[in-house]
Design an enzyme around this catalytic site. Sequence first.
Site, short mmCIF file in Angstrom:
data_model
loop_
_atom_site.label_atom_id
_atom_site.label_comp_id
_atom_site.label_asym_id
_atom_site.label_seq_id
_atom_site.Cartn_x
_atom_site.Cartn_y
_atom_site.Cartn_z
N LYS A 1 39.90 15.73 -15.49
CA LYS A 1 40.59 16.80 -16.23
C LYS A 1 39.59 17.92 -16.48
CE LYS A 1 43.90 17.51 -19.96
NZ LYS A 1 45.00 18.06 -19.16
N1 PMP Z 1 49.19 16.03 -15.23
C1 PMP Z 1 48.60 17.20 -15.56
C2 PMP Z 1 48.20 18.10 -14.47
C3 PMP Z 1 48.39 17.53 -16.90
O1 PMP Z 1 47.80 18.69 -17.23
C4 PMP Z 1 48.80 16.63 -17.91
C5 PMP Z 1 48.60 16.98 -19.35
N2 PMP Z 1 47.35 16.54 -19.82
C6 PMP Z 1 49.40 15.43 -17.53
C7 PMP Z 1 49.59 15.16 -16.18
C8 PMP Z 1 49.84 14.42 -18.54
O2 PMP Z 1 48.74 13.75 -19.08
P1 PMP Z 1 48.79 13.16 -20.54
O3 PMP Z 1 50.04 12.38 -20.66
O4 PMP Z 1 47.59 12.30 -20.65
O5 PMP Z 1 48.75 14.33 -21.46
#
Ligand code: PMP
Length: 313
Positions: free
Chosen positions: A166
């Site tokens: 991320k």
């Molecule tokens: N994919 C992307 C590209 C994202 O930015 C997010 C948001 N963080 C998610 C999936 C979902 O991840 P999470 O459920 O951990 O927030």
Amino acid sequence: MSPARAAKKTAEFVWLNGELEPWDSATLHVSTVAATGHFNVFEGIKAYLGSDGDTLNVFGLAAHIRRLAASMKLTRMACRWTEDELCQAVVDLLRKNGTREDSYIRPVAFFSGLQHADFPSELNAEPEVLIWTRPFKTTLGTDRALACQVSSWTRLTDNQMPPRIKTMSNYQNNRLAALEARTNGYDSAVLLGPDGKVTEGPGACVFIVRDGVALTPPVTAGILESVTRAAVMRLLSELDVRMVERPIDRTELYLADEAFFCGTGWEILPITSFDRLPVGNGEMGPLTRNLDRLYHDAVRGARARDREWLTRV
Ligand code: PMP
């Protein structure tokens, strides 16, 4: 300062490198790469007011901080703080700010001194860590839904720019898809991988429902390993709905009975069309509505069984 450069003050304090620092003095020089965030790794976490209207609980805190540590490892950052210490830092910050409303929490690890793309100098270096928060308004329990385009942009892959990390630099890919969709009159997008299979949306994972079975791409499909996706899987098993992680074809999107995005920011967000072809009857489907309600109850701590996901502030 021009409006483009002024950062909106969203709380009194931020947590910066071990200190609870007043918002106004937690500044960086504009010349630093960190100011534009290219090489950072970060998290997006939410704290929800409890159903009792009094307690504040962070949802999935340990899982988010674990993913932050994974992003740091994969980008060869050393971390001065343990995962437990960073979890505690989030709690300390919310307490210090006296936060008593639904809040978004953004931890960021970055190199503030870096003014050039001088990669070797940051090898195994300790980044600075900033945590800042802002209030948000949930869309759970509303009828908000998205018309989606299948993007003409291809999703990044693990051996190019791993979506598992991320990092803000990955989000140029997501941004191009989102901008294209908005330009073409859609609300959002779904990106396909180089193999033509479904990956995810610009800021959330995607599920479709076909013939009563919930389908979602596997974590090897070029997606972020989503905390909400894992929570949704558990809620689906609780509902006795069969769930399969497998590659999903583009044309399966068009034939889906229901579809939704899930993520910390987007929560549970129904998708009512792909490329103007309606999903089901073009409205939020019954399973999506059920999940929206269950997720709402989970994040607000309304049910004892979900409390392991919650960290009380
Ligand atoms: N994919 C992307 C590209 C994202 O930015 C997010 C948001 N963080 C998610 C999936 C979902 O991840 P999470 O459920 O951990 O927030």
